[in-house]
Scaffold this active site. Sequence first.
Site, PDB file in Angstrom:
ATOM      1  CB  CYS A 112     -27.547 -49.779 -14.398  1.00  0.00           C
ATOM      2  SG  CYS A 112     -27.991 -48.107 -13.902  1.00  0.00           S
ATOM      3  CB  SER A 125      17.521 -21.886 -32.792  1.00  0.00           C
ATOM      4  OG  SER A 125      18.192 -22.495 -33.855  1.00  0.00           O
ATOM      5  CG  LEU A 126      19.834 -23.448 -27.764  1.00  0.00           C
ATOM      6  CD1 LEU A 126      19.185 -23.598 -26.399  1.00  0.00           C
ATOM      7  CD2 LEU A 126      21.353 -23.411 -27.634  1.00  0.00           C
ATOM      8  NE  ARG A 172      15.629 -17.172 -32.035  1.00  0.00           N
ATOM      9  CZ  ARG A 172      15.363 -17.839 -33.155  1.00  0.00           C
ATOM     10  NH1 ARG A 172      14.179 -17.747 -33.703  1.00  0.00           N
ATOM     11  NH2 ARG A 172      16.287 -18.579 -33.726  1.00  0.00           N
ATOM     12  CB  ALA A 231      -0.914   0.006   1.211  1.00  0.00           C
ATOM     13  CD  GLU A 232       5.136   2.869   3.883  1.00  0.00           C
ATOM     14  OE1 GLU A 232       6.247   3.365   4.045  1.00  0.00           O
ATOM     15  OE2 GLU A 232       4.628   2.015   4.650  1.00  0.00           O
ATOM     16  CE1 TYR A 233       7.219   0.129  -5.961  1.00  0.00           C
ATOM     17  CE2 TYR A 233       4.977   0.037  -6.811  1.00  0.00           C
ATOM     18  CZ  TYR A 233       6.335   0.085  -7.030  1.00  0.00           C
ATOM     19  OH  TYR A 233       6.819   0.100  -8.313  1.00  0.00           O
ATOM     20  CG  ASP A 234      -0.079   0.266  -4.493  1.00  0.00           C
ATOM     21  OD1 ASP A 234       0.824  -0.118  -5.262  1.00  0.00           O
ATOM     22  OD2 ASP A 234      -0.959  -0.488  -4.029  1.00  0.00           O
ATOM     23  CD  GLU A 240      21.878 -20.790 -18.713  1.00  0.00           C
ATOM     24  OE1 GLU A 240      21.095 -20.584 -19.665  1.00  0.00           O
ATOM     25  OE2 GLU A 240      23.001 -20.274 -18.637  1.00  0.00           O
TER      26      GLU A 240
HETATM   27  S1  IVH Z   1      20.459 -19.941 -25.092  1.00  0.00           S
HETATM   28  C1  IVH Z   1      22.965 -19.251 -28.563  1.00  0.00           C
HETATM   29  N1  IVH Z   1      19.409 -20.415 -22.741  1.00  0.00           N
HETATM   30  O1  IVH Z   1      15.330 -21.694 -26.214  1.00  0.00           O
HETATM   31  C2  IVH Z   1      22.061 -19.628 -27.452  1.00  0.00           C
HETATM   32  N2  IVH Z   1      17.974 -20.359 -24.629  1.00  0.00           N
HETATM   33  O2  IVH Z   1      15.887 -23.286 -28.666  1.00  0.00           O
HETATM   34  C3  IVH Z   1      20.638 -19.394 -27.733  1.00  0.00           C
HETATM   35  N3  IVH Z   1      15.608 -20.686 -24.080  1.00  0.00           N
HETATM   36  O3  IVH Z   1      15.216 -19.082 -28.549  1.00  0.00           O
HETATM   37  C4  IVH Z   1      19.729 -19.537 -26.619  1.00  0.00           C
HETATM   38  N4  IVH Z   1      15.866 -20.884 -21.900  1.00  0.00           N
HETATM   39  O4  IVH Z   1      13.917 -18.826 -26.373  1.00  0.00           O
HETATM   40  C5  IVH Z   1      19.171 -20.278 -24.046  1.00  0.00           C
HETATM   41  N5  IVH Z   1      18.617 -20.775 -20.593  1.00  0.00           N
HETATM   42  C6  IVH Z   1      18.398 -20.634 -21.900  1.00  0.00           C
HETATM   43  C7  IVH Z   1      17.096 -20.710 -22.450  1.00  0.00           C
HETATM   44  C8  IVH Z   1      16.922 -20.581 -23.822  1.00  0.00           C
HETATM   45  C9  IVH Z   1      15.003 -20.866 -22.903  1.00  0.00           C
HETATM   46  C10 IVH Z   1      14.924 -20.650 -25.384  1.00  0.00           C
HETATM   47  C11 IVH Z   1      15.182 -19.387 -26.159  1.00  0.00           C
HETATM   48  C12 IVH Z   1      15.739 -19.808 -27.477  1.00  0.00           C
HETATM   49  C13 IVH Z   1      15.344 -21.244 -27.553  1.00  0.00           C
HETATM   50  C14 IVH Z   1      16.366 -22.023 -28.350  1.00  0.00           C
END
Ligand code: IVH
Length: 757
Positions: free
Chosen positions: A413, A83-84, A138, A35-38, A115
């Site tokens: 039944c 991407s991964l 992205r 409330a104080e924050y608000d 992670e």
């Molecule tokens: S690293 C070069 N770390 O996964 C490295 N990605 O499949 C690129 N994502 O588009 C991403 N948690 O949206 C990384 N700890 C994490 C992540 C992560 C979620 C997602 C991200 C990326 C997608 C790749």
Amino acid sequence: MSAADKKTRALELQEKLTRYNRQYHIDDNPEIPDAEYDQFFRELQHLEAEFPELQTADSPTLKVGAAPLDRFEKVDHRMPMLSLGNAFGEDELKDFDKRLKDRLKTSAAIEYVAEPKLDGLAVSLVYIDGLFTQGATRGDGSTGEDITPNLRTLRNLPLQLSGAPRGRIEVRGEVFLDKKSFARLNREQEKNNAKVFVNPRNAAAGSLRLLDSTITASRPLRIYIYSIGLVEVDAELPSSHWDTLKWLSDMGLPINDASARCGDVETSQAYYEKILRQRDALDYEIDGVVFKVNRLDLQAELGFVSRAPRWAIAYKFPAQEMTTRLLAVDFQVGRTGALTPVARLEPVFVGGAMVSNATLHNMDEIERKGIMIGDNVIVRRAGDVIPEVVSAIESARPADARLIAMPEQCPVCGSAVERLSGVAVAKCTGGFNCAAQRREALKHFVSRKAMNIDGLGEKIIDQLLERKLVTWPSDLYSLTREQLLDLDLVKDKKADNVLQALEDSKQTSLGRFLFALGIPEVGETTAEQLATHFGSIDNLHEATLDYFIPKGISGIGNVTAQAIIEAVGGSTVDKARELTTDYTAEQISEWLVQNVSGLKAVAARKLVARYPTLESLRQVDANAIRSQPSPTVEGVGEIMAAHIVNFFSSHDNLQEIDRLIKAGISWPDIASVEEPEDGTKPLDGNTYVITGKFSGLSRDEISAALQSRGARVTGSVSKNTTALVCGEAAGSKLTKANALGLTIIDEAELEKMLSEN
Ligand code: IVH
């Protein structure tokens, strides 16, 4: 306040609020109440409205969103957002590790940073001289959209970094909505007839790509930063990924604290398994674990293949959602007759298992989700949860899709199906005449927490029913060895075991017995509470609906009740201020508050809601309006009370209870709480409440032991409770007892007390 003073105050408020934001959303340790924050927040908003130049790009007021945009500008990522590669299963993780070692020409273990892979939306954020200046989606990896005003609204994202070097720092992370907020958002969307989101990821993506950032601000989106992008600063950068995360965190950026260093591939696999186990308990959705080579020099040496780094991999969890076809819908009849629609699906591999059946919950859910037979549907199987149909893909609906209809007759039944208005479940009215209800009732009766009769599995129960050897649970106790041996899959040893288990089950407790009876809605805990409260079947049988429902008006004590009756009677009040019959309920209520000392407005309003005229008030006596110490059993609300009373009003049920007792079922006596003990006993005048699970004695036994020593045992904690006898995994009673400052006795202390008395 002079203009100069106002400016100083605005700066001070910006600083304060930035600090509080960090405490609340990043450190999880707020210093001031909301409330104080608000209040501070609104004060700053006013000042900035008066002097717009005071709203700097890092002002916390930007967190509520800005004027709507016409469209999003394009942003070129100076360093592409990649991407991964994926791994499914331990072998593929090991292959990944081996590939890297081969490429690095080493046999030494590689250290990884693990992670959790959040299932949200990747974004890139640019800070210039510590100030958040631009944020983008992205997009296709090279070009995204400028969503800066939306990103400013993220609760846990600092608009100003602390201790940042001069220059440009670009970071990347995942924006997400936690599971609870997702559910809440969907409830609100539904209420407002707006679009319901399929999953938290879609909800997060939809919320971020709104042209009106004030709507984004109303959605509790969060972000975790997982890497840097293009960084141009005059400072030395860390030499490992782990230290980079630490560096970012030190500047105030939110990093997922579930991230960890794993010394080698085996430790990495163990981390994956640990997170997989925790998956359902986490407050956000994750779809795997990302493993990254920790040393940046090794990352540089490994480089990239096409659009993904060689030095990182996404080790995916088994998918929890998959699409398949809904072939048909059957209706399953449960123990209490409830009809549950069950989806028959084209088999699909989801959540680590083949699924061909899934629940559709009830007709309301089917309607809400708009599911039809023949639809392509999304099926979800998460952890130990029963697979469910989440939604239909309406755009892919075949022309011959059919509506799902609730049968008018029970599919088992043939009895009529009843669906009371306003209730989502439909029920078969066949009761024990319905084979499905009989079967479920028997399964429940023998189950571990009920009569605990081992060896009577589904296959045996089905045969017993088919051969008409058993109709009611009590029939189980007249089964002979020969009858059992005649069944498929039953040999000598099995028959003996079943007979022994039946014999052993006869010594039970009242709580278990009540639970085994299968009174609708009465679970194990309530059954136990009913047993402690009533002490015997007869007492419970005699309880009327009135008994369970609290009487009187809360907030009106004995003395106040008397004073109200006297006041409305008119005798003691001086003529000039007398209450008259033409007063409205509201006027009566006001008059009472002024003339009856100790009567609170809330209680007075409740009183006149029940007795809205002076005439009606003059008819009641003090006892009817005085709030009674509630005789209700904790956890028994009106609906459950109705089920209990209804159960004991059925002739069939009473006969079955009789047959069970005649078959030899018995339990240790519990003295009724209604009859206080005479004579002097060591615990006379003490009142106990029992809660939680005990390893030695059962709750019934503890209750009996306390009562035999003169104590009262009741179901709910109040200031009159002497002590709470508390076992493992106690819940609300313990909280309440602590709040009242009551004595808490654990199992060891209880045993000591009993042996001393
Ligand atoms: S690293 C070069 N770390 O996964 C490295 N990605 O499949 C690129 N994502 O588009 C991403 N948690 O949206 C990384 N700890 C994490 C992540 C992560 C979620 C997602 C991200 C990326 C997608 C790749």
